[in-house]
Design a protein around this motif. Structure first.
Motif, mmCIF file in Angstrom:
data_model
loop_
_atom_site.group_PDB
_atom_site.id
_atom_site.type_symbol
_atom_site.label_atom_id
_atom_site.label_comp_id
_atom_site.label_asym_id
_atom_site.label_seq_id
_atom_site.Cartn_x
_atom_site.Cartn_y
_atom_site.Cartn_z
ATOM 1 N N TRP A 20 0.776 -1.130 -0.053
ATOM 2 C CA TRP A 20 0.003 0.059 0.127
ATOM 3 C C TRP A 20 0.844 1.216 -0.044
ATOM 4 O O TRP A 20 0.459 2.294 -0.717
ATOM 5 C CB TRP A 20 -0.852 -0.063 1.271
ATOM 6 C CG TRP A 20 -1.502 1.293 1.524
ATOM 7 C CD1 TRP A 20 -2.978 1.543 0.941
ATOM 8 C CD2 TRP A 20 -1.385 2.290 2.299
ATOM 9 N NE1 TRP A 20 -3.299 2.949 1.222
ATOM 10 C CE2 TRP A 20 -2.535 3.103 2.234
ATOM 11 C CE3 TRP A 20 -0.442 2.430 3.316
ATOM 12 C CZ2 TRP A 20 -2.441 4.451 3.022
ATOM 13 C CZ3 TRP A 20 -0.409 3.703 4.050
ATOM 14 C CH2 TRP A 20 -1.478 4.492 4.031
ATOM 15 N N THR A 21 1.965 1.369 0.785
ATOM 16 C CA THR A 21 2.722 2.437 0.797
ATOM 17 C C THR A 21 3.508 2.672 -0.630
ATOM 18 O O THR A 21 3.429 3.822 -1.019
ATOM 19 C CB THR A 21 3.741 2.246 1.907
ATOM 20 O OG1 THR A 21 3.268 1.937 3.124
ATOM 21 C CG2 THR A 21 4.840 3.496 2.043
ATOM 22 N N GLY A 22 4.143 1.771 -1.168
ATOM 23 C CA GLY A 22 4.305 1.754 -2.482
ATOM 24 C C GLY A 22 3.704 2.270 -3.609
ATOM 25 O O GLY A 22 3.852 3.353 -4.323
ATOM 26 N N SER A 26 3.907 6.141 -5.215
ATOM 27 C CA SER A 26 3.802 6.061 -6.884
ATOM 28 C C SER A 26 2.753 6.737 -7.681
ATOM 29 O O SER A 26 2.821 7.308 -8.379
ATOM 30 C CB SER A 26 3.967 4.790 -7.334
ATOM 31 O OG SER A 26 3.810 4.555 -8.800
ATOM 32 N N LEU A 27 1.721 6.555 -6.963
ATOM 33 C CA LEU A 27 0.115 7.337 -7.294
ATOM 34 C C LEU A 27 0.415 8.879 -7.095
ATOM 35 O O LEU A 27 -0.197 9.552 -8.124
ATOM 36 C CB LEU A 27 -0.777 6.993 -6.443
ATOM 37 C CG LEU A 27 -1.338 5.466 -7.082
ATOM 38 C CD1 LEU A 27 -2.496 4.939 -5.893
ATOM 39 C CD2 LEU A 27 -2.097 5.668 -8.283
ATOM 40 N N ALA A 28 1.179 9.256 -6.193
ATOM 41 C CA ALA A 28 1.239 10.512 -6.001
ATOM 42 C C ALA A 28 2.405 11.405 -7.085
ATOM 43 O O ALA A 28 1.997 12.316 -7.681
ATOM 44 C CB ALA A 28 1.954 11.063 -4.571
ATOM 45 N N GLY A 29 3.426 10.573 -7.541
ATOM 46 C CA GLY A 29 4.157 10.796 -8.552
ATOM 47 C C GLY A 29 3.292 11.096 -9.738
ATOM 48 O O GLY A 29 3.648 11.804 -10.682
ATOM 49 N N ASP A 30 2.598 9.911 -10.096
ATOM 50 C CA ASP A 30 1.743 10.047 -11.231
ATOM 51 C C ASP A 30 0.980 11.309 -11.537
ATOM 52 O O ASP A 30 0.841 11.735 -12.571
ATOM 53 C CB ASP A 30 0.745 8.849 -11.164
ATOM 54 C CG ASP A 30 1.344 7.451 -11.442
ATOM 55 O OD1 ASP A 30 2.419 7.188 -11.890
ATOM 56 O OD2 ASP A 30 0.617 6.139 -11.088
ATOM 57 N N GLY A 152 -8.187 5.322 -1.594
ATOM 58 C CA GLY A 152 -7.729 6.344 -0.797
ATOM 59 C C GLY A 152 -6.463 6.832 -1.042
ATOM 60 O O GLY A 152 -6.173 8.029 -1.024
ATOM 61 N N SER A 153 -5.732 6.212 -1.270
ATOM 62 C CA SER A 153 -4.203 6.393 -1.768
ATOM 63 C C SER A 153 -4.482 7.287 -3.060
ATOM 64 O O SER A 153 -3.658 8.435 -3.104
ATOM 65 C CB SER A 153 -3.352 5.264 -1.765
ATOM 66 O OG SER A 153 -3.189 4.622 -0.632
ATOM 67 N N VAL A 187 10.891 4.750 -5.170
ATOM 68 C CA VAL A 187 10.433 4.318 -3.972
ATOM 69 C C VAL A 187 9.454 3.223 -3.951
ATOM 70 O O VAL A 187 9.461 2.181 -3.191
ATOM 71 C CB VAL A 187 9.717 5.542 -3.288
ATOM 72 C CG1 VAL A 187 9.120 5.150 -1.876
ATOM 73 C CG2 VAL A 187 10.728 6.951 -2.931
ATOM 74 N N SER A 188 8.447 2.999 -4.981
ATOM 75 C CA SER A 188 7.664 2.003 -5.151
ATOM 76 C C SER A 188 8.496 0.978 -5.480
ATOM 77 O O SER A 188 8.031 -0.230 -4.771
ATOM 78 C CB SER A 188 6.782 2.325 -6.344
ATOM 79 O OG SER A 188 6.038 1.414 -6.607
#
Length: 423
Positions: A20-22, A26-30, A152-153, A187-188
């Motif tokens: 979930w953290t990865g 990654s989604l934030a970077g997208d 949610g992430s 990071v992912s």
């Protein structure tokens, strides 16, 4: 109540927490690249509506071309997780090539097209493997909760990413903002490399292996209806998104920072939708949640081509459209994702999802191309009207199917999927 007791049970489990953290990082970077790449095309290279249509098309074309073969490949692998790590590293390298080229005064639209296609292709491979890894980590009775956490992430990324992306573009220029996206992929990859789990065994290579997922989607009436509704939304929504940045920045006159704030404020609705999606599913059933989600996703976007007037009114209308639409899309994503996880047999999971994404996401480049062409021919606002009204009618595909009347998740058939063996 102790702080630990407030943490969702799945996040107390180390392996899922790493996954979930990865995903979250990654989604934030997208979201940063979602802002930075089109803004680099518009602000640095002077792209017009047609060029933006081509950029979005090449970004999404891998979904049309590669989901079937990558799904067939993923079902035959013993470790999909290792492939996901490799795709994260590859995407980081591709994204980093853009600020390097810009620093050397060599950035071109052609390079943007190549990077967009490459990142799209690696993302298709990542998602083909991700579905199988997800079911290896999560028990069936926790699919809705797990999908709520992952979505949610995604909402948190929508909340933080566009605002951060807009500010990074404002202060660093669009190409250099992409460095942050490359870091998130690395990071992912690091978190995925630390996951240990037993994945479903690889499928045997038999005649019909490549096309079995497509045949399964066509045979299953609920999946057919979901495909038709999702495909309709994808086509019209990507007409919309292809022109949205251009419309807001050029025609409405908002800067990159304000655009980022509009999207970030709208993402608050997505976070609310992800938090509440479990309750919506319990209240309306899995089918009712899907219908409500499709309507909640598409109808608020009708406000975007209506937007105008003084700046506070204009920004307020855009905030409202994004806020309400993001609530709806999260309910759709959680309900549809949980439904598919529960219904599809493990033996054909990557192939079925590959076929579904081919049929479904394949509408994205078509919508992007049509959006660019129509935006050039009839104007941005008129095209946005067509896109938003067309998307709202997608829910009609669900109504004659069994889906609206389903209360509980289906029980997955674990029997072997019939295929023709090779001679």
């Amino acid at each position: 109540m102790a702080l630990r007791d407030r943490v969702p049970p799945l996040l107390r489990e180390r392996t899922f927490r790493r996954y979930w953290t990865g995903q979250t990082v990654s989604l934030a970077g997208d979201q940063i690249s979602l802002m930075a790449i089109p803004l680099a095309a518009v602000l640095v290279l002077g792209a017009d509506a047609a060029a933006m249509g081509w950029l979005k098309t090449v970004e999404l074309l891998p979904a049309l071309l590669l989901n079937l073969p990558f799904g067939a490949w993923a079902d035959r692998q013993t470790s999909r997780r290792r492939a996901m790590v490799a795709t994260d590293i590859g995407r980081a390298a591709l994204v980093l090539s853009l600020p390097v080229a810009y620093a050397l005064d060599a950035l071109t639209l052609t390079q943007l097209y190549v990077v967009a296609f490459g990142v799209g292709a690696l993302t298709v491979l990542f998602e083909a493997c991700n579905t199988t890894l997800f079911v290896a980590l999560v028990p069936p009775d926790q699919y809705v909760q797990a999908n709520s956490l992952v979505n949610g992430s995604r909402s948190t990324a929508w909340l933080a990413g566009p605002g951060a992306g807009g500010l990074l573009v404002q202060f660093l220029t669009a190409p250099f903002a992409l460095v942050a996206d490359a870091v998130t992929y690395l990071v992912s990859a690091g978190y995925l490399a630390r996951i240990k789990t037993v994945e479903p065994p690889p499928a045997p290579v038999v005649k019909g292996h490549f096309t079995e997922g497509l045949r399964w989607v066509v045979r299953e009436p609920s999946m057919r209806a979901l495909f038709a509704a999702s495909g309709t939304v994808q086509f019209f929504n990507y007409m919309f998104h292809t022109l949205f940045v251009l419309y807001v920045t050029v025609e409405l006159g908002l800067g990159a920072g304000m655009l980022g704030l509009v999207l970030a404020t709208g993402a608050v609705g997505g976070l609310l939708g992800a938090v509440c999606s479990g309750a919506v599913v319990r209240r309306l059933g899995i089918g009712g949640a899907l219908v409500a989600g499709f309507l909640g996703f598409t109808l608020p976007l009708l406000l975007v081509p209506l937007a105008g007037g003084p700046l506070p009114v204009l920004v307020g209308v855009l905030f409202l459209a994004e806020f309400l639409s993001c609530i709806g899309v999260m309910v759709v994503d959680v309900a549809a994702g949980s439904f598919q996880m529960a219904l599809i047999p493990d033996a054909v999971r990557a192939r079925v999802m590959g076929a579904f994404r081919t049929l479904n996401h394949g509408f994205r480049p078509l919508g992007a191309l049509v959006g660019g062409l129509l935006g050039t021919a009839i104007g941005l606002r008129s095209t946005l009207w067509i896109a938003t009204v067309g998307a709202a009618f997608a829910v009609l595909w669900l109504l004659p199917s069994p889906l609206p009347w389903m209360r509980e998740l289906p029980t997955r058939d674990e029997e072997p999927v019939p295929v023709r063996k090779t001679a």
